[in-house]
Design an enzyme around this catalytic site. Sequence first.
Site, PDB file in Angstrom:
ATOM      1  N   ASP A  15     -11.759  16.155   3.874  1.00 18.47           N
ATOM      2  CA  ASP A  15     -11.821  17.270   4.821  1.00 18.47           C
ATOM      3  C   ASP A  15     -11.592  16.828   6.263  1.00 18.47           C
ATOM      4  O   ASP A  15     -10.795  17.420   6.993  1.00 18.47           O
ATOM      5  CB  ASP A  15     -13.170  17.987   4.704  1.00 18.47           C
ATOM      6  N   ARG A  95     -27.667  14.021   8.562  1.00 20.92           N
ATOM      7  CA  ARG A  95     -26.975  15.008   9.391  1.00 20.92           C
ATOM      8  C   ARG A  95     -27.543  15.147  10.807  1.00 20.92           C
ATOM      9  O   ARG A  95     -26.770  15.214  11.768  1.00 20.92           O
ATOM     10  CB  ARG A  95     -26.935  16.368   8.686  1.00 20.92           C
ATOM     11  N   ASP A 124     -24.634  21.642   4.914  1.00 26.10           N
ATOM     12  CA  ASP A 124     -24.417  20.787   6.071  1.00 26.10           C
ATOM     13  C   ASP A 124     -23.955  21.549   7.306  1.00 26.10           C
ATOM     14  O   ASP A 124     -24.219  21.132   8.429  1.00 26.10           O
ATOM     15  CB  ASP A 124     -23.427  19.679   5.730  1.00 26.10           C
ATOM     16  N   SER A 176     -16.212  15.230  -4.625  1.00 27.75           N
ATOM     17  CA  SER A 176     -16.583  15.167  -3.209  1.00 27.75           C
ATOM     18  C   SER A 176     -17.805  14.266  -3.110  1.00 27.75           C
ATOM     19  O   SER A 176     -18.841  14.552  -3.722  1.00 27.75           O
ATOM     20  CB  SER A 176     -16.905  16.564  -2.674  1.00 27.75           C
TER      21      SER A 176
END
Length: 387
Positions: A15, A95, A124, A176
């Site tokens: 991504d 994060r 996220d 992923s």
Amino acid sequence: MKKERIAVAYSGGLDTSVIVKWFQETRNADVITVTGDLGQTKEIVGVKEKALATGALCAYVIDLKEVFATQFIFSALKAGALYEHTYPMATALGRPLLAQTLIEIALEENCTAIAHGCTGKGNDQVRFEVAAAALAPSIKVIAPLREWEFKSREEEIAYCHKHNIPVQATKSNPYSIDENMWGTSIECGILEDPTVPPPEDAYQRTVSPANAPLDPAIVKINFHEGIPVALNNKSVSSAELIMTLNEMGGKNGIGRIDLIENRVIGIKSREIYEAPAAVILHFAHIELERLTLDKETMRKKQKVSIDYADIIYNGTWFSPLRHALDAFINETQKVVNGASENSLYDTKLATYTNEDSFDHNASEGFIKIFSLPYKTFYSVNKRQLPK
């Protein structure tokens, strides 16, 4: 018109690899990539060179391993924070630190916006944007995956091939993967069917328990105030301790988690996790707490652990509530040491041998007082006795 200058949280995965080129094509923007080294072992290699080759104006790679371990991972460990009693939250813990680092560099570089590569139905995006709202309320946040033309990972892979952008994801290997020292999360592909066991090629850092050594590996973990500080009586850095346990645990089939979880945005998802060090340390920590915390404190802390896990998972790390809960947790951890003087286990009270020092005669009076509320209630409310 001033040219856009966008700081992108960049992993080097599919991504974010697309995002760098896409911003240049669609917005004619200058792109600055920011990568946090949280102990990932694969995509961190060559990530700066890849970002620059893809067209980034400059690329930051910041070593955050020790900060991540001491300020984020060990805070969660002391809290006993496992989301839905299972998930150690490697991704969720990383994060807020990545968002904080991204914002700091964006402000230094006079960026007009920050961007992330989170999907429109994942957790996220919430974590990044809530952190941004708390740390830099006026900064603009762009989420390309919520607005661009690509409808599938296959289309993104084709875009990368068109622009000669190297990516690990392929149509035959569409997983992923997000990795840091506290764990690996794997999703997409066949894993989206919860009735199908995870194929062995989905796992990145653990062997199957069926293929693990038959002889046990034994390790001593030294704790100080709830924090692991040494392995086998040897002091090591926090990051090294975690990564050593990852290697040991992974070789012995420890740390695989197959979980149907409740996402922040309201859907259930199937996630595969590998977290050898996290599983080992959480187990060791709770067992040490069983020895050192009194009953009522332990009961209260178990409730706080659930709240703390929700805070991490939901992306509200930078909140007054988390700071307040830390004060309670840190107080409880003062006795959580790997030293015998903090153990509340008294052999003479527990034994059934002639060493027994427990006052058996005191139990009669205790039981009378303990049962008095129930005796009184059912003496008055005889018809309400259970049948």
